[in-house]
Design a protein around this motif. Sequence first.
Motif, PDB file in Angstrom:
ATOM      1  N   VAL A 236       1.759  11.693  -0.491  1.00  0.00           N
ATOM      2  CA  VAL A 236       1.141  10.587   0.258  1.00  0.00           C
ATOM      3  C   VAL A 236       0.978   9.349  -0.618  1.00  0.00           C
ATOM      4  N   GLN A 237       0.394   9.530  -1.805  1.00  0.00           N
ATOM      5  CA  GLN A 237       0.082   8.367  -2.658  1.00  0.00           C
ATOM      6  C   GLN A 237       1.338   7.531  -2.931  1.00  0.00           C
ATOM      7  N   ASN A 238       2.479   8.161  -2.933  1.00  0.00           N
ATOM      8  CA  ASN A 238       3.701   7.439  -3.287  1.00  0.00           C
ATOM      9  C   ASN A 238       4.629   7.303  -2.074  1.00  0.00           C
ATOM     10  N   HIS A 239       5.351   8.385  -1.746  1.00  0.00           N
ATOM     11  CA  HIS A 239       6.419   8.279  -0.748  1.00  0.00           C
ATOM     12  C   HIS A 239       5.918   7.799   0.623  1.00  0.00           C
ATOM     13  N   LEU A 240       4.846   8.417   1.121  1.00  0.00           N
ATOM     14  CA  LEU A 240       4.445   8.082   2.496  1.00  0.00           C
ATOM     15  C   LEU A 240       3.806   6.697   2.573  1.00  0.00           C
ATOM     16  N   LEU A 241       3.114   6.305   1.515  1.00  0.00           N
ATOM     17  CA  LEU A 241       2.564   4.939   1.553  1.00  0.00           C
ATOM     18  C   LEU A 241       3.685   3.904   1.397  1.00  0.00           C
ATOM     19  N   GLN A 242       4.732   4.245   0.660  1.00  0.00           N
ATOM     20  CA  GLN A 242       5.870   3.316   0.571  1.00  0.00           C
ATOM     21  C   GLN A 242       6.547   3.183   1.934  1.00  0.00           C
ATOM     22  N   LEU A 243       6.653   4.311   2.655  1.00  0.00           N
ATOM     23  CA  LEU A 243       7.238   4.231   4.007  1.00  0.00           C
ATOM     24  C   LEU A 243       6.350   3.352   4.895  1.00  0.00           C
ATOM     25  N   THR A 244       5.040   3.534   4.762  1.00  0.00           N
ATOM     26  CA  THR A 244       4.106   2.725   5.549  1.00  0.00           C
ATOM     27  C   THR A 244       4.348   1.241   5.277  1.00  0.00           C
ATOM     28  N   ALA A 245       4.549   0.912   3.997  1.00  0.00           N
ATOM     29  CA  ALA A 245       4.749  -0.501   3.654  1.00  0.00           C
ATOM     30  C   ALA A 245       6.027  -1.053   4.288  1.00  0.00           C
ATOM     31  N   MET A 246       7.079  -0.216   4.317  1.00  0.00           N
ATOM     32  CA  MET A 246       8.334  -0.677   4.908  1.00  0.00           C
ATOM     33  C   MET A 246       8.163  -0.984   6.401  1.00  0.00           C
ATOM     34  N   VAL A 247       7.350  -0.146   7.046  1.00  0.00           N
ATOM     35  CA  VAL A 247       7.128  -0.329   8.487  1.00  0.00           C
ATOM     36  C   VAL A 247       6.205  -1.512   8.747  1.00  0.00           C
ATOM     37  N   ALA A 248       5.231  -1.715   7.845  1.00  0.00           N
ATOM     38  CA  ALA A 248       4.142  -2.625   8.185  1.00  0.00           C
ATOM     39  C   ALA A 248       4.248  -4.005   7.556  1.00  0.00           C
ATOM     40  N   MET A 249       5.126  -4.163   6.545  1.00  0.00           N
ATOM     41  CA  MET A 249       5.111  -5.427   5.795  1.00  0.00           C
ATOM     42  C   MET A 249       5.537  -6.625   6.641  1.00  0.00           C
ATOM     43  N   GLU A 250       5.140  -7.793   6.190  1.00  0.00           N
ATOM     44  CA  GLU A 250       5.585  -9.046   6.818  1.00  0.00           C
ATOM     45  C   GLU A 250       7.004  -9.338   6.324  1.00  0.00           C
ATOM     46  N   PRO A 251       7.748 -10.144   7.075  1.00  0.00           N
ATOM     47  CA  PRO A 251       9.090 -10.495   6.588  1.00  0.00           C
ATOM     48  C   PRO A 251       8.980 -11.257   5.269  1.00  0.00           C
ATOM     49  N   PRO A 252       9.719 -10.838   4.250  1.00  0.00           N
ATOM     50  CA  PRO A 252       9.665 -11.597   3.000  1.00  0.00           C
ATOM     51  C   PRO A 252      10.415 -12.919   3.149  1.00  0.00           C
ATOM     52  N   ALA A 253      10.079 -13.888   2.295  1.00  0.00           N
ATOM     53  CA  ALA A 253      10.734 -15.198   2.396  1.00  0.00           C
ATOM     54  C   ALA A 253      12.186 -15.114   1.943  1.00  0.00           C
ATOM     55  N   SER A 254      12.482 -14.175   1.051  1.00  0.00           N
ATOM     56  CA  SER A 254      13.857 -14.007   0.597  1.00  0.00           C
ATOM     57  C   SER A 254      14.037 -12.544   0.235  1.00  0.00           C
ATOM     58  N   PHE A 255      15.252 -12.216  -0.224  1.00  0.00           N
ATOM     59  CA  PHE A 255      15.470 -10.828  -0.592  1.00  0.00           C
ATOM     60  C   PHE A 255      15.302 -10.616  -2.096  1.00  0.00           C
ATOM     61  N   GLU A 256      14.616 -11.535  -2.724  1.00  0.00           N
ATOM     62  CA  GLU A 256      14.338 -11.417  -4.153  1.00  0.00           C
ATOM     63  C   GLU A 256      13.360 -10.264  -4.368  1.00  0.00           C
ATOM     64  N   SER A 257      13.492  -9.640  -5.537  1.00  0.00           N
ATOM     65  CA  SER A 257      12.646  -8.486  -5.826  1.00  0.00           C
ATOM     66  C   SER A 257      11.161  -8.791  -5.624  1.00  0.00           C
ATOM     67  N   ASP A 258      10.700  -9.901  -6.217  1.00  0.00           N
ATOM     68  CA  ASP A 258       9.258 -10.147  -6.125  1.00  0.00           C
ATOM     69  C   ASP A 258       8.823 -10.547  -4.730  1.00  0.00           C
ATOM     70  N   ALA A 259       9.705 -11.190  -3.982  1.00  0.00           N
ATOM     71  CA  ALA A 259       9.329 -11.576  -2.614  1.00  0.00           C
ATOM     72  C   ALA A 259       9.047 -10.309  -1.807  1.00  0.00           C
ATOM     73  N   ILE A 260       9.885  -9.311  -1.947  1.00  0.00           N
ATOM     74  CA  ILE A 260       9.692  -8.059  -1.200  1.00  0.00           C
ATOM     75  C   ILE A 260       8.488  -7.299  -1.753  1.00  0.00           C
ATOM     76  N   ARG A 261       8.403  -7.232  -3.058  1.00  0.00           N
ATOM     77  CA  ARG A 261       7.315  -6.438  -3.634  1.00  0.00           C
ATOM     78  C   ARG A 261       5.951  -7.097  -3.398  1.00  0.00           C
ATOM     79  N   ASN A 262       5.936  -8.434  -3.271  1.00  0.00           N
ATOM     80  CA  ASN A 262       4.656  -9.089  -2.925  1.00  0.00           C
ATOM     81  C   ASN A 262       4.208  -8.667  -1.535  1.00  0.00           C
ATOM     82  N   GLU A 263       5.182  -8.564  -0.621  1.00  0.00           N
ATOM     83  CA  GLU A 263       4.814  -8.186   0.758  1.00  0.00           C
ATOM     84  C   GLU A 263       4.353  -6.732   0.834  1.00  0.00           C
TER      85      GLU A 263
END
Length: 490
Positions: A236-263
């Motif tokens: 849960v602490q890792n894999h499932l919360l990462q899946l949650t982030a993929m489902v729930a995140m806002e659209p990043p401004a670009s596909f840059e690493s930090d843009a995605i990881r900030n979201e």
Amino acid sequence: MNSDNCIIVIFGASGDLTKRKLVPAVYDLKKRGHLPDRFAILGIGRTEYSEESFREKLQADMEMEGDEANSSFFQDIYYQSLNTSSPDDYVKLKDKLTGLDKQLGTEGNYIFYLATPPRLYSLIPGFLSEQGLNSEERGWKRLIVEKPFGTDLQSARELNREILKYFNESQLYRIDHYLGKETVQNILVTRFGNGFFEPLWNRNFIDHVEITAAESLGVEKRGGYYDSSGALKDMVQNHLLQLTAMVAMEPPASFESDAIRNETLKVFQSLKPLNRDELDNCFIRGQYTASTIKGEKVKGYREEEGVDPESRTETFTALKFYIENWRWGGVPFYIRTGKRLPTRVSEIVIHFKSTPHKLFKKAFGTQDNFNKLIIRIQPDEGILLKFGMKMPGAGFDVKEANMSFRYSELSSVEMASAYERLLLDCMHGDSTLYARGDAVEACWEFIQPLLDYENSDDPPKIYGYPAGSWGPDCADDLIEGEGVTWRYPC
Ligand code: BG6
């Protein structure tokens, strides 16, 4: 994109991960032509192997014979035995690397992969630095750290602090192999590459979200590790919360690493903290008991090798939580994961809200089976949309219909394994699909109250469930109380 010439140094080279995942992933990279011209793997371990016997061991582990075993791939594998907890031994490593670098022309570019027992994660970076092996004066240096990254919030913070004394965040790659799965990355394309999902992807149209990672196997030979971990920390602490982030995140401004990881970080920071007084209603723990599956007797968790016969470690957990932001306010997220469940499947189910008026009452009873988007992570990777259609004939009988996309139909190219993708990204210096330090800490922060509860004098109950079932019955109550049910994929 071509990768720079480089050497991958694997600490823990005689271990399970190296033979099951890492070396096969590099082998596949070579087969697909993704390795640079000048490349080597340097295995590091305590066991004394000659280079030849280490190669032979890997060939046997990977069940390779004939042409495959004779392929030039194995000629690029080297070995150095050393005691990883002894700082003096790192002189040997430096000498070995300097020699190989000169011989092969790998230009001082090294990836250090920590696949050792976790207690060494905080030691090895310091020892590497004593030998100047973190310095990027000549060639880049990158450090991949396997999970678990810490065992609780405090240890994760300490580990970050310790490693960051020697390597910069930009040199650090914290692996979560779920992020390397094609289907997980495809969540971003599904959401942000199509115009029609995103307008519906919020509290106005989504009733609840369900995420399941079920495994049919038990703890196998990992009882010792697992018993000190449990499903919450392991999945849960890792894999499932990462899946949650993929489902729930806002659209990043670009596909840059930090843009995605900030979201993704923003999602973790918006997880509504779970208070102790509500935990009994939203946190379920289970442990599998002996049973017979398809005529075969299966051991209970407490009888497994390496497991304490009185263990209270959970092999199943289910959790209900909320994300407090404008997009998700009031939408429950249900996640569950467990070992010895009826099947191996990981999937995300987006349950859309029912129609405001149930015009076709016969079909739309209390339990609405339509309006679902199922994102299948594994196996049978793909996307399934479930909706209602009129049955031909008189009246308005509505039946569930499926629109189904299978990943295997998209391309004849075999999907790369998660490790293959992640290793290649690291060679390219792309950390987008690796977890950033602040995100790992934010995930632990969310989980910490649950760990505190487990370690308290009055810990939560642990319910037995027969191996091969869908977990304890009360996990059904967690979601059924709200008029909906888990999906039980087969
Ligand atoms: C690992 C866990 O991180 O993920 C294992 O430690 C688990 O316990 C595994 O079995 C599941 O990964 P996958 O890719 O098989 O879903």
